[in-house]
Design an enzyme around this catalytic site. Structure first.
Site, short mmCIF file in Angstrom:
data_model
loop_
_atom_site.label_atom_id
_atom_site.label_comp_id
_atom_site.label_asym_id
_atom_site.label_seq_id
_atom_site.Cartn_x
_atom_site.Cartn_y
_atom_site.Cartn_z
N SER A 72 39.83 39.50 33.47
CA SER A 72 39.55 38.11 33.12
C SER A 72 38.65 37.98 31.90
O SER A 72 38.68 36.97 31.20
CB SER A 72 38.91 37.39 34.30
N ASP A 119 28.53 31.42 38.18
CA ASP A 119 29.29 32.58 37.70
C ASP A 119 28.55 33.13 36.47
O ASP A 119 28.55 32.50 35.40
CB ASP A 119 30.71 32.14 37.34
N HIS A 151 31.54 35.53 33.66
CA HIS A 151 32.41 34.96 32.63
C HIS A 151 31.61 34.13 31.62
O HIS A 151 30.48 33.73 31.89
CB HIS A 151 33.49 34.10 33.30
#
Ligand SMILES: *[C@@H]1O[C@H](CO)[C@@H](O)[C@H](O)[C@H]1NC(C)=O
Ligand SMILES: *[C@@H]1O[C@H](CO)[C@@H](O)[C@H](O)[C@H]1NC(C)=O
Ligand SMILES: *[C@@H]1O[C@H](CO)[C@@H](O)[C@H](O)[C@H]1NC(C)=O
Ligand SMILES: *[C@@H]1O[C@H](CO)[C@@H](O)[C@H](O)[C@H]1NC(C)=O
Ligand SMILES: *[C@@H]1O[C@H](CO)[C@@H](O)[C@H](O)[C@H]1NC(C)=O
Ligand SMILES: *[C@@H]1O[C@H](CO)[C@@H](O)[C@H](O)[C@H]1NC(C)=O
Ligand SMILES: *[C@@H]1O[C@H](CO)[C@@H](O)[C@H](O)[C@H]1NC(C)=O
Ligand SMILES: *[C@@H]1O[C@H](CO)[C@@H](O)[C@H](O)[C@H]1NC(C)=O
Length: 423
Positions: A151, A391, A394
């Site tokens: 990702s 998060d 990311h």
């Protein structure tokens, strides 16, 4: 100035207790386009090419030496500092680029502060070239640039698409998906910027869009065939694989017989997997026609005590970069060392983009609570519990991955300019 502590080598930590949930969705793609172009490798710079400015026919030989580059070879672009630059940064916005996934559009998702978008990476000994979208498209004319990994790579792919897309008129650009791939095409340049999902690079049970979870990892350390047939024929390949290895210090894997599943140390497994990858590179990549990059690990900022004494939180509510020196526990020097060793042994040249340190400073750059979880934006209740929901793996876009792409661009530009000068 920015030397990471090298004393004890760092233990492999479980670096994403919560953020697994985000990673689970990443492979989700659907079938639209058939694209298989095997055994057809192009010169990165074909002998005949029309100069962008003049339309004049020119010819040159492929040669990837970086002599004559804009960034002098002796300049370490990874050594530098972040400087505030709000006149030209950000290079795009999450409103102006329609190709960003909601996972990374922090401003749209309600992030109150925006200064994290205004930092420019300034190497100590040189300047990074200004990103010129038309120039990049010209470099990629009749070519395929492919990002391969997890990702984090997916966001680097989105960043690159956003960096170039504004100069392409509507109707001349498109995005297609097929399982494991997402392909952006710039029609007038016959160029594509692609993403391929392979979180371990080698085969694993996490390669499928739906049937995978970080808790149940099983990696086939000696198998890469299912993936590499999709990579062949790409002109520029940018690899990355890190965070999925780091869930636990041991990992279930096979090396040979599929029925012989064993627990491996992550370091051992990572080395074996990279060797498998390296064997493929050696046997199938033509270093004169294809250009290979490998990204170093993208750091995480899961515990703010690492930069703020007594902190009990994470990257949530962080609005400014760390003023160096700083190196966090999420960046594993042993893993980076293995990568370095394997790349050194290769006969094909692979450029290591060592973005870990510069990204370490950017505790402010993560999506935090301004993101999605399982395909839905976090609710206000979830947002009010950042210790559970933020998060810190990311990155927001625009943001830090744009800088990684500027560095990648500087390399492609150097190759291209060198060739132009040598006509
Ligand atoms: C490529 O560059 C190297 C080193 O600069 C040089 O020795 C070689 O002759 C070049 N090859 C071509 C085909 O230009
Ligand atoms: C850039 O920052 C300076 C100083 O903080 C401020 O005065 C100026 O208005 C900002 N410019 C833009 C375009 O945001
Ligand atoms: C378009 O690009 C592909 C590679 O992506 C290449 O194989 C093909 O030859 C190109 N088409 C033309 C007309 O140059
Ligand atoms: C490996 O697989 C076995 C059997 O499924 C499981 O019990 C064990 O916890 C797994 N080990 C790791 C490190 O995931
Ligand atoms: C893994 O397999 C390779 C060959 O396929 C072999 O050379 C190597 O020794 C094996 N390593 C381990 C740790 O089992
Ligand atoms: C696995 O890692 C542990 C702890 O780092 C170490 O003691 C052990 O020797 C390693 N085993 C192998 C097979 O490398
Ligand atoms: C965020 O940080 C600022 C100081 O930088 C502080 O005043 C504020 O209370 C913090 N907000 C939350 C929700 O923790
Ligand atoms: C990458 O950068 C880190 C941190 O700056 C450094 O410790 C490491 O030696 C570098 N690795 C390589 C292969 O240059």
């Amino acid at each position: 100035m920015t030397t990471p502590p090298s004393s004890s080598h760092r233990q492999i930590l479980s670096i994403f207790p919560f953020a697994l949930a985000f990673l689970l969705l990443i492979g989700a793609t659907r079938l639209v386009l058939e694209n298989s172009k095997q055994g057809h490798s192009l010169r990165l710079f074909p002998p005949e090419i029309v100069s962008f400015e003049t339309g004049e026919q020119r010819s040159w030989a492929a040669n990837f030496s970086s002599v004559g580059s804009v960034v002098p070879e002796e300049c370490n672009v990874f050594d530098g500092k972040w400087v505030f630059e709000n006149a030209s940064y950000p290079l795009y916005t999450d409103e102006s680029c329609p190709y960003l996934s909601p996972q990374v559009t922090c401003q749209k998702n309600g992030r109150p502060d925006s200064l994290y978008q205004n930092w420019m990476w300034k190497p100590n000994d040189c300047e990074l070239p200004r990103f010129d979208p038309l120039k990049l498209l010209e470099i990629l004319r009749n070519k395929r640039l492919m990002f391969i990994g997890d990702s984090i790579q997916r966001s680097q792919h989105q960043s690159m698409v956003c960096l170039v897309q504004s100069v392409i008129p509507d109707g001349k650009k498109s995005v297609h998906r097929k399982p494991s791939m997402k392909i952006f095409r710039a029609e007038e340049f016959n160029a594509s910027i692609e993403f391929y999902w392979a979180p371990f690079l080698v085969e694993s049970i996490s390669d499928h869009a739906k049937k995978h979870s970080v808790q149940e990892r099983l990696v086939k350390l000696d198998s890469i065939t299912k993936h590499h047939r999709h990579w062949e024929g790409a002109d520029v390949l940018v690899f990355e694989s890190y965070v999925w290895w780091m869930y636990k210090p041991i990992i279930n894997a096979t090396n040979g017989s599929d029925s012989d599943i064993q627990e491996y140390n992550v370091t051992t497994a990572y080395r074996l997997a990279l060797r498998t990858w390296a064997n493929w590179i050696e046997s199938r990549i033509d270093g004169h026609k294809q250009r290979i990059f490998f990204m170093s690990s993208s750091p995480t900022h899961l515990w703010n005590w690492e930069w703020k004494a007594g902190g009990l939180g994470n990257c949530f509510n962080e609005s400014y970069p760390i003023q160096g020196p700083y190196w966090g526990t999420g960046s594993n020097l042993e893993i980076m060392g293995i990568l370095h060793d394997v790349l050194q042994e290769l006969k094909v040249e692979v450029t290591f983009l060592n973005i870990t340190q510069l990204s370490e400073f950017r505790k402010d750059g993560h999506t935090s609570v301004y993101t999605e979880r399982r395909g839905k934006l976090l609710t206000s209740e979830e947002r009010s519990d950042p210790n559970t929901y933020a998060d810190c793996i990311h990155w927001c876009l625009p943001g830090v991955p744009d800088t990684w792409n500027q560095i990648l661009y500087s390399h492609l530009l150097a190759d291209y300019d060198f060739l132009q000068m040598s006509i």
